[in-house]
Motif scaffolding. Structure first.
Motif, PDB file in Angstrom:
ATOM      1  N   SER A  36      51.600  35.607  36.299  1.00 51.34           N
ATOM      2  CA  SER A  36      51.530  35.084  37.660  1.00 51.34           C
ATOM      3  C   SER A  36      50.592  35.928  38.517  1.00 51.34           C
ATOM      4  O   SER A  36      49.784  35.396  39.273  1.00 51.34           O
ATOM      5  CB  SER A  36      52.927  35.070  38.277  1.00 51.34           C
ATOM      6  N   GLU A  37      50.672  37.248  38.392  1.00 48.84           N
ATOM      7  CA  GLU A  37      49.772  38.140  39.136  1.00 48.84           C
ATOM      8  C   GLU A  37      48.325  37.899  38.734  1.00 48.84           C
ATOM      9  O   GLU A  37      47.436  37.891  39.582  1.00 48.84           O
ATOM     10  CB  GLU A  37      50.142  39.594  38.872  1.00 48.84           C
ATOM     11  N   GLU A  38      48.092  37.696  37.442  1.00 53.49           N
ATOM     12  CA  GLU A  38      46.733  37.434  36.968  1.00 53.49           C
ATOM     13  C   GLU A  38      46.204  36.120  37.525  1.00 53.49           C
ATOM     14  O   GLU A  38      45.045  36.032  37.925  1.00 53.49           O
ATOM     15  CB  GLU A  38      46.700  37.426  35.443  1.00 53.49           C
ATOM     16  N   ALA A  39      47.066  35.103  37.573  1.00 50.30           N
ATOM     17  CA  ALA A  39      46.653  33.803  38.107  1.00 50.30           C
ATOM     18  C   ALA A  39      46.287  33.922  39.581  1.00 50.30           C
ATOM     19  O   ALA A  39      45.301  33.335  40.033  1.00 50.30           O
ATOM     20  CB  ALA A  39      47.765  32.769  37.912  1.00 50.30           C
ATOM     21  N   LYS A  81      35.041  43.151  41.480  1.00 50.39           N
ATOM     22  CA  LYS A  81      36.344  43.164  40.793  1.00 50.39           C
ATOM     23  C   LYS A  81      37.285  42.124  41.382  1.00 50.39           C
ATOM     24  O   LYS A  81      38.025  41.470  40.652  1.00 50.39           O
ATOM     25  CB  LYS A  81      36.970  44.554  40.858  1.00 50.39           C
ATOM     26  N   PHE A  82      37.255  41.950  42.693  1.00 51.57           N
ATOM     27  CA  PHE A  82      38.079  40.921  43.311  1.00 51.57           C
ATOM     28  C   PHE A  82      37.630  39.539  42.838  1.00 51.57           C
ATOM     29  O   PHE A  82      38.448  38.703  42.462  1.00 51.57           O
ATOM     30  CB  PHE A  82      38.009  40.988  44.836  1.00 51.57           C
ATOM     31  N   GLU A  83      36.327  39.293  42.854  1.00 51.64           N
ATOM     32  CA  GLU A  83      35.808  37.980  42.474  1.00 51.64           C
ATOM     33  C   GLU A  83      36.044  37.669  40.999  1.00 51.64           C
ATOM     34  O   GLU A  83      36.226  36.513  40.634  1.00 51.64           O
ATOM     35  CB  GLU A  83      34.324  37.875  42.815  1.00 51.64           C
ATOM     36  N   GLN A  84      36.036  38.675  40.159  1.00 52.11           N
ATOM     37  CA  GLN A  84      36.279  38.477  38.730  1.00 52.11           C
ATOM     38  C   GLN A  84      37.762  38.347  38.412  1.00 52.11           C
ATOM     39  O   GLN A  84      38.123  38.023  37.279  1.00 52.11           O
ATOM     40  CB  GLN A  84      35.700  39.646  37.933  1.00 52.11           C
ATOM     41  N   GLY A  85      38.613  38.599  39.384  1.00 56.22           N
ATOM     42  CA  GLY A  85      40.043  38.531  39.152  1.00 56.22           C
ATOM     43  C   GLY A  85      40.603  39.752  38.464  1.00 56.22           C
ATOM     44  O   GLY A  85      41.743  39.747  38.015  1.00 56.22           O
ATOM     45  N   VAL A  86      39.807  40.801  38.391  1.00 50.96           N
ATOM     46  CA  VAL A  86      40.246  42.051  37.773  1.00 50.96           C
ATOM     47  C   VAL A  86      41.243  42.761  38.685  1.00 50.96           C
ATOM     48  O   VAL A  86      42.176  43.406  38.212  1.00 50.96           O
ATOM     49  CB  VAL A  86      39.039  42.970  37.479  1.00 50.96           C
ATOM     50  N   ARG A  87      41.030  42.638  39.990  1.00 56.87           N
ATOM     51  CA  ARG A  87      41.913  43.261  40.981  1.00 56.87           C
ATOM     52  C   ARG A  87      42.249  42.237  42.056  1.00 56.87           C
ATOM     53  O   ARG A  87      41.446  41.351  42.340  1.00 56.87           O
ATOM     54  CB  ARG A  87      41.224  44.458  41.648  1.00 56.87           C
TER      55      ARG A  87
END
Length: 78
Positions: free
Chosen positions: A7-10, A46-52
């Motif tokens: 869920s966090e990753e999504a 990193k935000f845009e890639q969904g890494v963070r």
């Protein structure tokens, strides 16, 4: 715990997609957005890639930087 992590990753992925789309819509580079919101370009990436996923204070700054409200950057997150 596994479902929570997924869920966090999504959330991170959708927030990142929304941020990138908003930034592109304004014709900004990651570096230009970073300067607008006093962050570094690698953090934007990193935000845009969904890494963070950003903390609330950074999410608010990012929303201001792309001239939206935080709820707009959360669009599509369930």
């Amino acid at each position: 715990m596994g479902a929570l992590r997924r869920s966090e990753e999504a959330v991170s992925l959708q927030f990142g997609r929304n941020l990138a789309e908003a930034r592109d819509w304004l014709g900004l580079t990651q570096g230009e957005l970073a300067r607008r919101v006093s962050l570094v370009q690698s953090e934007i990436a990193k935000f845009e890639q969904g890494v963070r996923c950003p903390r609330l204070d950074k999410a608010m700054r990012l929303a201001d930087g792309v001239e939206l409200q935080v709820r707009d950057l959360l669009y599509g997150i369930e």
